[in-house]
Design a protein around this motif. Structure first.
Motif, PDB file in Angstrom:
ATOM      1  N   THR A  30      -0.290  -5.679   7.900  1.00 50.22           N
ATOM      2  CA  THR A  30       0.071  -5.698   9.248  1.00 50.22           C
ATOM      3  C   THR A  30      -0.752  -4.419   9.861  1.00 50.22           C
ATOM      4  O   THR A  30      -1.133  -3.355   9.172  1.00 50.22           O
ATOM      5  CB  THR A  30       1.402  -5.539   9.298  1.00 50.22           C
ATOM      6  N   PRO A  31      -0.815  -4.415  11.051  1.00 48.54           N
ATOM      7  CA  PRO A  31      -1.201  -3.126  11.840  1.00 48.54           C
ATOM      8  C   PRO A  31      -0.457  -1.971  11.597  1.00 48.54           C
ATOM      9  O   PRO A  31      -1.180  -0.710  11.614  1.00 48.54           O
ATOM     10  CB  PRO A  31      -1.343  -3.641  13.479  1.00 48.54           C
ATOM     11  N   ARG A  32       0.806  -2.096  11.404  1.00 49.75           N
ATOM     12  CA  ARG A  32       1.465  -0.669  11.132  1.00 49.75           C
ATOM     13  C   ARG A  32       1.401  -0.336   9.750  1.00 49.75           C
ATOM     14  O   ARG A  32       1.026   0.809   9.669  1.00 49.75           O
ATOM     15  CB  ARG A  32       3.005  -1.313  10.978  1.00 49.75           C
ATOM     16  N   ARG A  33       0.993  -1.036   8.734  1.00 53.67           N
ATOM     17  CA  ARG A  33       0.495  -0.747   7.487  1.00 53.67           C
ATOM     18  C   ARG A  33      -0.822  -0.067   7.432  1.00 53.67           C
ATOM     19  O   ARG A  33      -0.970   1.012   6.864  1.00 53.67           O
ATOM     20  CB  ARG A  33       0.472  -1.731   6.372  1.00 53.67           C
ATOM     21  N   GLY A  34      -1.843  -0.630   8.391  1.00 52.73           N
ATOM     22  CA  GLY A  34      -3.199  -0.139   8.402  1.00 52.73           C
ATOM     23  C   GLY A  34      -3.167   1.289   9.300  1.00 52.73           C
ATOM     24  O   GLY A  34      -3.756   2.218   8.845  1.00 52.73           O
ATOM     25  N   LEU A  35      -2.149   1.387  10.262  1.00 51.61           N
ATOM     26  CA  LEU A  35      -2.033   2.664  11.023  1.00 51.61           C
ATOM     27  C   LEU A  35      -1.557   3.711  10.058  1.00 51.61           C
ATOM     28  O   LEU A  35      -2.079   4.981   9.991  1.00 51.61           O
ATOM     29  CB  LEU A  35      -1.017   2.555  12.235  1.00 51.61           C
ATOM     30  N   PHE A  36      -0.393   3.504   9.072  1.00 49.33           N
ATOM     31  CA  PHE A  36      -0.072   4.587   8.281  1.00 49.33           C
ATOM     32  C   PHE A  36      -0.824   4.719   7.109  1.00 49.33           C
ATOM     33  O   PHE A  36      -0.981   5.658   6.628  1.00 49.33           O
ATOM     34  CB  PHE A  36       1.336   4.333   7.797  1.00 49.33           C
ATOM     35  N   ASP A  37      -1.712   3.841   6.681  1.00 50.93           N
ATOM     36  CA  ASP A  37      -2.778   4.323   5.709  1.00 50.93           C
ATOM     37  C   ASP A  37      -3.791   5.224   6.125  1.00 50.93           C
ATOM     38  O   ASP A  37      -4.061   6.200   5.661  1.00 50.93           O
ATOM     39  CB  ASP A  37      -3.535   2.827   5.420  1.00 50.93           C
ATOM     40  N   GLY A  38      -4.225   4.839   7.619  1.00 54.50           N
ATOM     41  CA  GLY A  38      -5.167   5.850   8.055  1.00 54.50           C
ATOM     42  C   GLY A  38      -4.584   7.085   8.245  1.00 54.50           C
ATOM     43  O   GLY A  38      -5.121   8.168   8.141  1.00 54.50           O
ATOM     44  N   LEU A  39      -3.230   7.297   8.635  1.00 55.57           N
ATOM     45  CA  LEU A  39      -2.525   8.478   8.909  1.00 55.57           C
ATOM     46  C   LEU A  39      -2.599   9.259   7.445  1.00 55.57           C
ATOM     47  O   LEU A  39      -2.823  10.447   7.423  1.00 55.57           O
ATOM     48  CB  LEU A  39      -1.185   8.181   9.600  1.00 55.57           C
ATOM     49  N   CYS A  40      -2.278   8.457   6.449  1.00 56.81           N
ATOM     50  CA  CYS A  40      -1.912   9.064   5.176  1.00 56.81           C
ATOM     51  C   CYS A  40      -3.296   9.816   4.720  1.00 56.81           C
ATOM     52  O   CYS A  40      -3.491  10.723   4.101  1.00 56.81           O
ATOM     53  CB  CYS A  40      -1.195   8.248   4.072  1.00 56.81           C
ATOM     54  N   HIS A  41      -4.460   9.166   4.880  1.00 53.15           N
ATOM     55  CA  HIS A  41      -5.663   9.520   4.399  1.00 53.15           C
ATOM     56  C   HIS A  41      -6.108  10.635   5.315  1.00 53.15           C
ATOM     57  O   HIS A  41      -6.612  11.644   4.869  1.00 53.15           O
ATOM     58  CB  HIS A  41      -6.871   8.517   4.676  1.00 53.15           C
TER      59      HIS A  41
END
Length: 191
Positions: A30-41
């Motif tokens: 999901t876009p939400r998971r992608g967003l949080f993955d990028g934020l975590c990196h």
């Protein structure tokens, strides 16, 4: 370490921890998971990079390269999935072969050759390494061979990220920090 940088690194680590919990709760692809993955990196690279800043020549450039490299590595998902659709990029069976230990070293050498003595190679190495370490705890990465995925418990990854920050700071301070700090003191004394 300068108190502001220490507080910043701790704040980045705590914020990243909160983002990681949201990443875990989001549905796969999901876009939400992608967003949080990028934020975590991004947050992980920030937490690891801030302690090094006093010992590099170009602080702003160092931070930009470190943060950019920490998220840019995932562009290889677009190539591997042969698609710009987020779902296709995020639901591959495993991460692409460019998520290996070779990638940070090659990029670091290229960045250092591009701007020698500005420590941008170190910035790329720190940003990419923080990315790969986080990936080890969130599904694994093909560090040594494209068909051999290595995974590590996420709690161990947190310890390894702390070690990366410490070793990077200590190594930078030992190797080049004295020269940089002396140069800055000389400039301040002349003013």
């Amino acid at each position: 370490m300068q108190p502001a940088l220490a507080i910043g690194a701790i704040a980045a680590a705590l914020t990243t921890s909160a983002w990681h919990r949201r990443w875990e709760a989001a549905y796969e692809g999901t876009p939400r998971r992608g967003l949080f993955d990028g934020l975590c990196h991004f947050g992980t690279a920030l937490a690891v990079s801030l302690p090094i800043l006093p010992y590099v020549r170009d602080r702003a450039g160092f931070l930009r390269i470190s943060l950019l490299s920490s998220v840019a590595l995932d562009l290889d998902h677009v190539l591997a999935a042969r698609s710009f659709h987020l779902t296709d990029c995020m639901t591959m069976p495993h991460r692409p072969a460019s998520h290996s230990v070779l990638t940070p070293f090659v990029i670091a050498v290229l960045a250092e050759r591009w701007r020698p003595e500005h420590h941008l190679g170190l910035a790329a190495l720190v940003g990419l390494s923080s990315h790969l370490l986080r990936d080890l705890g969130t599904g694994g990465a093909p560090l040594l061979h494209p068909k051999h995925i290595i995974t590590v418990p996420y709690r161990s990854v947190v310890v390894m990220l702390g070690a990366l920050a410490y070793v990077s700071r200590y190594g930078t301070r030992t190797a080049i920090g004295g020269k940089i700090l002396a140069r800055r003191a000389w400039r301040w004394a002349r003013v």
